[in-house]
Design a protein around this motif. Structure first.
Motif, mmCIF file in Angstrom:
data_model
loop_
_atom_site.group_PDB
_atom_site.id
_atom_site.type_symbol
_atom_site.label_atom_id
_atom_site.label_comp_id
_atom_site.label_asym_id
_atom_site.label_seq_id
_atom_site.Cartn_x
_atom_site.Cartn_y
_atom_site.Cartn_z
ATOM 1 N N ALA A 214 0.892 -0.905 0.000
ATOM 2 C CA ALA A 214 0.087 -0.016 0.240
ATOM 3 C C ALA A 214 0.753 1.112 -0.125
ATOM 4 C CB ALA A 214 -1.080 0.205 1.252
ATOM 5 N N GLY A 215 2.220 0.993 -0.383
ATOM 6 C CA GLY A 215 3.520 2.523 -0.432
ATOM 7 C C GLY A 215 3.523 2.482 0.906
ATOM 8 N N LEU A 216 3.205 1.839 1.823
ATOM 9 C CA LEU A 216 3.789 1.739 3.634
ATOM 10 C C LEU A 216 5.518 1.201 3.109
ATOM 11 C CD1 LEU A 216 0.440 1.471 5.224
ATOM 12 C CD2 LEU A 216 1.679 3.444 4.600
ATOM 13 N N ALA A 217 5.346 0.369 2.402
ATOM 14 C CA ALA A 217 7.140 -0.363 2.651
ATOM 15 C C ALA A 217 8.306 0.252 1.791
ATOM 16 C CB ALA A 217 6.375 -1.587 2.002
ATOM 17 N N GLU A 218 8.996 0.341 2.091
ATOM 18 C CA GLU A 218 10.264 0.737 1.130
ATOM 19 C C GLU A 218 10.377 0.064 0.714
ATOM 20 O OE1 GLU A 218 14.034 1.512 3.404
ATOM 21 O OE2 GLU A 218 13.432 3.649 4.967
ATOM 22 N N ARG A 219 10.503 -1.326 0.162
ATOM 23 C CA ARG A 219 10.770 -2.609 -1.008
ATOM 24 C C ARG A 219 9.647 -3.297 -0.730
ATOM 25 N NH1 ARG A 219 16.247 -2.790 -2.033
ATOM 26 N NH2 ARG A 219 16.059 -4.801 -2.767
ATOM 27 N N LEU A 220 9.589 -3.711 -2.114
ATOM 28 C CA LEU A 220 8.375 -4.254 -2.552
ATOM 29 C C LEU A 220 7.944 -5.889 -1.779
ATOM 30 C CD1 LEU A 220 8.121 -4.791 -6.625
ATOM 31 C CD2 LEU A 220 7.397 -3.409 -5.486
ATOM 32 N N LEU A 221 7.399 -6.356 -1.599
ATOM 33 C CA LEU A 221 7.325 -7.394 -0.538
ATOM 34 C C LEU A 221 6.905 -8.672 -1.389
ATOM 35 C CD1 LEU A 221 4.667 -6.155 1.811
ATOM 36 C CD2 LEU A 221 7.153 -6.044 2.447
ATOM 37 N N ARG A 222 7.334 -9.772 -1.276
ATOM 38 C CA ARG A 222 7.764 -10.461 -2.164
ATOM 39 C C ARG A 222 7.865 -12.224 -1.715
ATOM 40 N NH1 ARG A 222 9.812 -9.574 -7.243
ATOM 41 N NH2 ARG A 222 10.797 -6.913 -7.563
ATOM 42 N N PHE A 223 6.407 -13.350 -1.536
ATOM 43 C CA PHE A 223 6.434 -14.429 -1.616
ATOM 44 C C PHE A 223 6.715 -15.220 -2.652
ATOM 45 C CE2 PHE A 223 4.056 -11.308 0.286
ATOM 46 C CZ PHE A 223 4.805 -10.955 1.698
ATOM 47 N N ASP A 224 7.516 -16.598 -2.069
ATOM 48 C CA ASP A 224 7.954 -17.986 -3.566
ATOM 49 C C ASP A 224 7.179 -19.022 -3.434
ATOM 50 O OD1 ASP A 224 9.025 -15.255 -4.679
ATOM 51 O OD2 ASP A 224 10.582 -15.259 -3.624
ATOM 52 N N THR A 225 6.970 -18.984 -2.222
ATOM 53 C CA THR A 225 6.365 -21.066 -2.048
ATOM 54 C C THR A 225 4.523 -20.645 -2.391
ATOM 55 O OG1 THR A 225 5.922 -20.614 0.077
ATOM 56 C CG2 THR A 225 8.415 -21.459 -1.147
ATOM 57 N N PRO A 226 4.470 -21.988 -3.206
ATOM 58 C CA PRO A 226 2.315 -21.886 -3.102
ATOM 59 C C PRO A 226 1.995 -21.381 -1.935
ATOM 60 C CG PRO A 226 3.738 -23.388 -4.697
ATOM 61 C CD PRO A 226 4.223 -22.466 -3.893
ATOM 62 N N ARG A 227 2.665 -22.400 -0.786
ATOM 63 C CA ARG A 227 1.776 -22.225 0.398
ATOM 64 C C ARG A 227 1.958 -20.510 1.283
ATOM 65 N NH1 ARG A 227 -0.611 -26.043 3.734
ATOM 66 N NH2 ARG A 227 -0.313 -27.254 1.663
ATOM 67 N N ARG A 228 3.218 -20.271 0.949
ATOM 68 C CA ARG A 228 3.661 -18.423 1.377
ATOM 69 C C ARG A 228 2.501 -18.145 0.805
ATOM 70 N NH1 ARG A 228 3.366 -15.157 5.826
ATOM 71 N NH2 ARG A 228 5.069 -13.675 5.598
ATOM 72 N N ILE A 229 2.486 -17.770 -0.360
ATOM 73 C CA ILE A 229 1.351 -17.008 -1.560
ATOM 74 C C ILE A 229 -0.102 -17.694 -0.267
ATOM 75 C CG2 ILE A 229 0.485 -16.560 -3.381
ATOM 76 C CD1 ILE A 229 3.227 -17.609 -4.364
ATOM 77 N N ALA A 230 -0.062 -18.933 -0.028
ATOM 78 C CA ALA A 230 -2.078 -18.425 0.164
ATOM 79 C C ALA A 230 -2.048 -18.222 1.707
ATOM 80 C CB ALA A 230 -1.853 -20.384 0.255
ATOM 81 N N THR A 231 -1.126 -18.287 2.532
ATOM 82 C CA THR A 231 -1.288 -17.961 3.528
ATOM 83 C C THR A 231 -1.498 -16.289 3.551
ATOM 84 O OG1 THR A 231 0.621 -20.161 4.836
ATOM 85 C CG2 THR A 231 -0.167 -17.576 5.859
ATOM 86 N N VAL A 232 -0.477 -15.522 2.446
ATOM 87 C CA VAL A 232 -1.360 -14.317 2.750
ATOM 88 C C VAL A 232 -1.842 -14.153 2.220
ATOM 89 C CG1 VAL A 232 0.263 -12.205 1.749
ATOM 90 C CG2 VAL A 232 2.309 -14.020 2.679
ATOM 91 N N ALA A 233 -2.439 -14.341 0.979
ATOM 92 C CA ALA A 233 -3.515 -14.519 0.515
ATOM 93 C C ALA A 233 -5.107 -14.370 1.405
ATOM 94 C CB ALA A 233 -4.198 -15.629 -0.230
#
Length: 317
Positions: A214-233
């Motif tokens: 949302a523009g609040l982080a200095e760097r992009l947030l990246r997630f690189d495994t299906p399970r981690r992406i699922a948890t974040v989503a």
């Protein structure tokens, strides 16, 4: 023709090229705001030029806009912004004239968020050659004239650009529109209800998720495994009172096409407050991008106000 009539005529010639110039600038810069600035700067150059000596206005203006964009890409500020990993292309709603020509697969692909992101791997000149050739069908002779290089150099830059993009891009062709919508709706339903295993099944094995925080982080947030992406989503898509307070109300969630790709938009009133786009490969989701920084959603919101939306996927999120 008197001076006022001549100025009006010449302004009309510029305006006839404005959408094409904006589409070129957007592809080069990945930012609608910067593209608009480049086109306006080109108009100032046009006004200051001896227009009677310009034989082909379209070619002259293309050259001016291209060089203005290359100057921006080479600037110290642009290098800082793009080097720190805080940059994503600005999303545009399908139908926006800044998306430009979309008759061929190459033209549609060149404006996708995936390719706009990958083009950051190219030098500014490689990027310009690739787009002038693939998206705007200029010959190598024309590109050489635009960029002040030789035809041989143009061919070499195009070869390198194609090789680098081919090595990095995912394959799978253009998804069927009906299938794309179904996959996105399944993803939204699974994320909203917290079904992790279903989310994992919808993702490719090498899926990636990227968020601007949302523009609040200095760097992009990246997630690189299906399970981690699922948890974040699952955490991100599930509505809560705290999220509604942060949003300033209860948004609706709409399906849309953004830069030619399926997306869901979070809309509060007539303003888009968040966009999530999806790249698909072989019937599954390969990349998820979350964009919520307000500055990156200004033009998309303006286009949404002129848009006739379908029934929302979620009327009150």
């Amino acid at each position: 023709m008197d001076g006022i009539a001549t100025d009006r005529f010449d302004t009309g010639r510029f305006e006839a090229s404005r959408n094409r110039l904006a589409a070129l600038a957007y592809r080069l810069l990945g930012s609608a705001a910067d593209a608009e600035d480049a086109v306006q700067d080109a108009f100032l150059h046009w006004q200051a030029a001896d227009r009677q000596r310009i034989r082909v206005p379209e070619a002259w203006l293309t050259k001016v806009v291209t060089h203005l964009c290359l100057d921006r890409l080479r600037s110290a500020q642009a290098r800082r912004e793009r080097a720190v990993g805080a940059w994503l292309p600005e999303p545009l709603l399908d139908g926006d004239p800044m998306l430009g020509p979309a008759d061929t697969f190459e033209q549609r692909e060149s404006v996708s968020l995936a390719v706009l992101t990958l083009m950051e791997r190219l030098s500014p000149v490689e990027r310009a050659v690739y787009l002038l050739r693939e998206a705007f069908s200029h010959s190598h002779a024309e590109i050489a004239e635009i960029l002040d290089i030789t035809e041989s150099a143009s061919q070499q830059h195009l070869h390198r650009a194609r090789r680098r993009l081919t090595a990095a891009r995912r394959r799978g062709g253009e998804p069927d529109p009906g299938s794309a919508r179904r996959i996105v709706e399944e993803f939204l339903a699974a994320a909203s209800s917290g079904r992790t295993e279903r989310l994992v099944a919808l993702l490719t094995d090498d899926a990636t998720a990227i968020s601007d925080g949302a523009g609040l982080a200095e760097r992009l947030l990246r997630f690189d495994t299906p399970r981690r992406i699922a948890t974040v989503a699952r955490a991100g898509f599930r509505p809560t009172p705290a999220k509604r307070r942060l949003a300033g109300g209860t948004p609706a969630v709409h399906y849309a096409l953004v830069n030619g790709a399926p997306a869901v938009l979070f809309v509060l009133g007539d303003r888009v407050i968040g966009a999530v786009t999806f790249d698909l490969a072989d019937g599954r989701i390969a990349t998820v991008r979350g964009i919520a920084a307000p500055a990156r959603l200004v033009r998309l919101s303006e286009a949404w106000r002129r848009h006739e939306p379908d029934t929302p996927l979620i009327a009150q999120w």
